[in-house]
Scaffold this motif. Structure first.
Motif, mmCIF file in Angstrom:
data_model
loop_
_atom_site.group_PDB
_atom_site.id
_atom_site.type_symbol
_atom_site.label_atom_id
_atom_site.label_comp_id
_atom_site.label_asym_id
_atom_site.label_seq_id
_atom_site.Cartn_x
_atom_site.Cartn_y
_atom_site.Cartn_z
ATOM 1 N N THR A 94 0.851 -1.184 0.000
ATOM 2 C CA THR A 94 0.000 0.000 0.000
ATOM 3 C C THR A 94 0.890 1.237 0.000
ATOM 4 N N PRO A 95 0.743 2.102 -1.016
ATOM 5 C CA PRO A 95 1.587 3.296 -1.041
ATOM 6 C C PRO A 95 1.190 4.294 0.038
ATOM 7 N N GLN A 96 2.167 4.957 0.584
ATOM 8 C CA GLN A 96 1.961 6.077 1.493
ATOM 9 C C GLN A 96 2.152 7.333 0.654
ATOM 10 N N MET A 97 1.158 8.241 0.677
ATOM 11 C CA MET A 97 1.222 9.413 -0.196
ATOM 12 C C MET A 97 0.866 10.687 0.556
ATOM 13 N N GLN A 98 1.535 11.759 0.169
ATOM 14 C CA GLN A 98 1.296 13.076 0.745
ATOM 15 C C GLN A 98 1.053 14.051 -0.401
ATOM 16 N N THR A 99 -0.037 14.814 -0.325
ATOM 17 C CA THR A 99 -0.359 15.768 -1.385
ATOM 18 C C THR A 99 0.293 17.124 -1.121
ATOM 19 N N PHE A 100 0.328 17.937 -2.151
ATOM 20 C CA PHE A 100 0.831 19.298 -1.985
ATOM 21 C C PHE A 100 -0.064 20.093 -1.045
ATOM 22 N N ALA A 101 -1.354 19.761 -0.985
ATOM 23 C CA ALA A 101 -2.279 20.471 -0.096
ATOM 24 C C ALA A 101 -1.915 20.272 1.372
ATOM 25 N N SER A 102 -1.161 19.217 1.685
ATOM 26 C CA SER A 102 -0.814 18.938 3.079
ATOM 27 C C SER A 102 0.405 19.725 3.572
ATOM 28 N N VAL A 103 1.005 20.506 2.707
ATOM 29 C CA VAL A 103 2.157 21.321 3.110
ATOM 30 C C VAL A 103 1.667 22.423 4.042
ATOM 31 N N PRO A 104 2.288 22.573 5.211
ATOM 32 C CA PRO A 104 1.841 23.621 6.146
ATOM 33 C C PRO A 104 1.997 25.023 5.545
ATOM 34 N N PRO A 105 1.057 25.914 5.854
ATOM 35 C CA PRO A 105 1.171 27.285 5.348
ATOM 36 C C PRO A 105 2.410 27.968 5.915
ATOM 37 N N GLY A 106 2.932 28.894 5.136
ATOM 38 C CA GLY A 106 4.084 29.669 5.590
ATOM 39 C C GLY A 106 5.409 28.986 5.318
ATOM 40 N N GLY A 107 5.391 27.841 4.683
ATOM 41 C CA GLY A 107 6.642 27.160 4.348
ATOM 42 C C GLY A 107 7.307 27.814 3.151
ATOM 43 N N ASP A 108 8.368 27.199 2.691
ATOM 44 C CA ASP A 108 9.087 27.786 1.565
ATOM 45 C C ASP A 108 8.688 27.160 0.228
ATOM 46 N N MET A 109 7.518 26.507 0.206
ATOM 47 C CA MET A 109 7.008 25.895 -1.023
ATOM 48 C C MET A 109 6.337 26.961 -1.881
ATOM 49 N N PRO A 110 6.740 27.092 -3.156
ATOM 50 C CA PRO A 110 6.054 28.046 -4.032
ATOM 51 C C PRO A 110 4.575 27.672 -4.160
ATOM 52 N N PRO A 111 3.701 28.647 -4.301
ATOM 53 C CA PRO A 111 2.270 28.347 -4.419
ATOM 54 C C PRO A 111 1.974 27.596 -5.712
ATOM 55 N N LEU A 112 0.968 26.729 -5.638
ATOM 56 C CA LEU A 112 0.536 25.964 -6.794
ATOM 57 C C LEU A 112 -0.900 26.336 -7.140
ATOM 58 N N PRO A 113 -1.280 26.200 -8.408
ATOM 59 C CA PRO A 113 -2.680 26.432 -8.768
ATOM 60 C C PRO A 113 -3.584 25.433 -8.048
ATOM 61 N N ALA A 114 -4.836 25.810 -7.862
ATOM 62 C CA ALA A 114 -5.798 24.968 -7.147
ATOM 63 C C ALA A 114 -5.882 23.567 -7.742
ATOM 64 N N GLU A 115 -5.803 23.460 -9.067
ATOM 65 C CA GLU A 115 -5.928 22.149 -9.702
ATOM 66 C C GLU A 115 -4.743 21.217 -9.426
ATOM 67 N N MET A 116 -3.673 21.732 -8.850
ATOM 68 C CA MET A 116 -2.505 20.894 -8.523
ATOM 69 C C MET A 116 -2.395 20.596 -7.032
ATOM 70 N N GLN A 117 -3.279 21.110 -6.214
ATOM 71 C CA GLN A 117 -3.198 20.898 -4.768
ATOM 72 C C GLN A 117 -3.324 19.429 -4.380
ATOM 73 N N ASP A 118 -4.079 18.644 -5.141
ATOM 74 C CA ASP A 118 -4.230 17.225 -4.838
ATOM 75 C C ASP A 118 -3.182 16.360 -5.517
ATOM 76 N N TRP A 119 -2.261 16.971 -6.234
ATOM 77 C CA TRP A 119 -1.155 16.213 -6.807
ATOM 78 C C TRP A 119 -0.305 15.660 -5.663
ATOM 79 N N ILE A 120 0.400 14.606 -5.935
ATOM 80 C CA ILE A 120 1.219 13.942 -4.916
ATOM 81 C C ILE A 120 2.597 14.597 -4.827
ATOM 82 N N MET A 121 2.916 15.093 -3.626
ATOM 83 C CA MET A 121 4.219 15.689 -3.365
ATOM 84 C C MET A 121 5.266 14.602 -3.140
ATOM 85 N N HIS A 122 4.836 13.499 -2.503
ATOM 86 C CA HIS A 122 5.755 12.377 -2.261
ATOM 87 C C HIS A 122 4.936 11.108 -2.052
ATOM 88 N N ALA A 123 5.378 10.038 -2.708
ATOM 89 C CA ALA A 123 4.761 8.719 -2.534
ATOM 90 C C ALA A 123 5.861 7.701 -2.298
#
Length: 136
Positions: free
Chosen positions: A27-56
């Motif tokens: 079973t893969p473990q996955m984290q989406t871009f939406a799960s990145v805490p606010p105020g981090g150093d991650m550049p903003p993404l468009p709404a349609e990419m928020q559910d993309w997988i940041m790491h699996a």
């Protein structure tokens, strides 16, 4: 030292990792871009990419791992090319695994006997990952 393949996708990572999990029994473990805490150093993404997988991470029962992520173009993401995952399997499962990986993709070399192995085949799956399956 251990090398771990890290695959790049453009919005299909979750589907691909679930597919690989079904094939390889994990079973893969996955984290989406939406799960990145606010105020981090991650550049903003468009709404349609928020559910993309940041790491699996797909941890296999034998201790091996297959990792991947959706790579937004603004992060310099590139499609997979020039690399194949070589997979050595027992004779009783190699051909069936090859057929599952090739389903919906492209067979580059049909699975069959070669001078170096009782079974070998090459394919590109429907997600763009290239595989070389060989019998042990």
């Amino acid at each position: 030292m251990q090398f771990t393949p890290y695959l790049s996708f453009a919005g299909q990572c979750a589907e691909a990792m679930r597919f690989y999990g079904e094939i390889f029994g994990a079973t893969p473990q996955m984290q989406t871009f939406a799960s990145v805490p606010p105020g981090g150093d991650m550049p903003p993404l468009p709404a349609e990419m928020q559910d993309w997988i940041m790491h699996a991470d797909l941890r296999l029962p034998n201790g091996a791992s297959l990792m991947g992520a959706d790579m937004p173009p603004q992060f310099g993401g590139e499609p997979q090319s020039g690399v194949s995952i070589a997979l050595t399997l027992p004779a009783e499962t190699a051909e069936a695994t090859f057929e599952r990986l090739a389903s919906g993709g492209t067979v580059r070399m049909p699975f069959g006997a070669t001078f170096f192995s009782a079974g070998f085949g090459m394919c590109k799956d429907r997600f763009g990952t290239s595989w070389m399956v060989i019998t042990a």
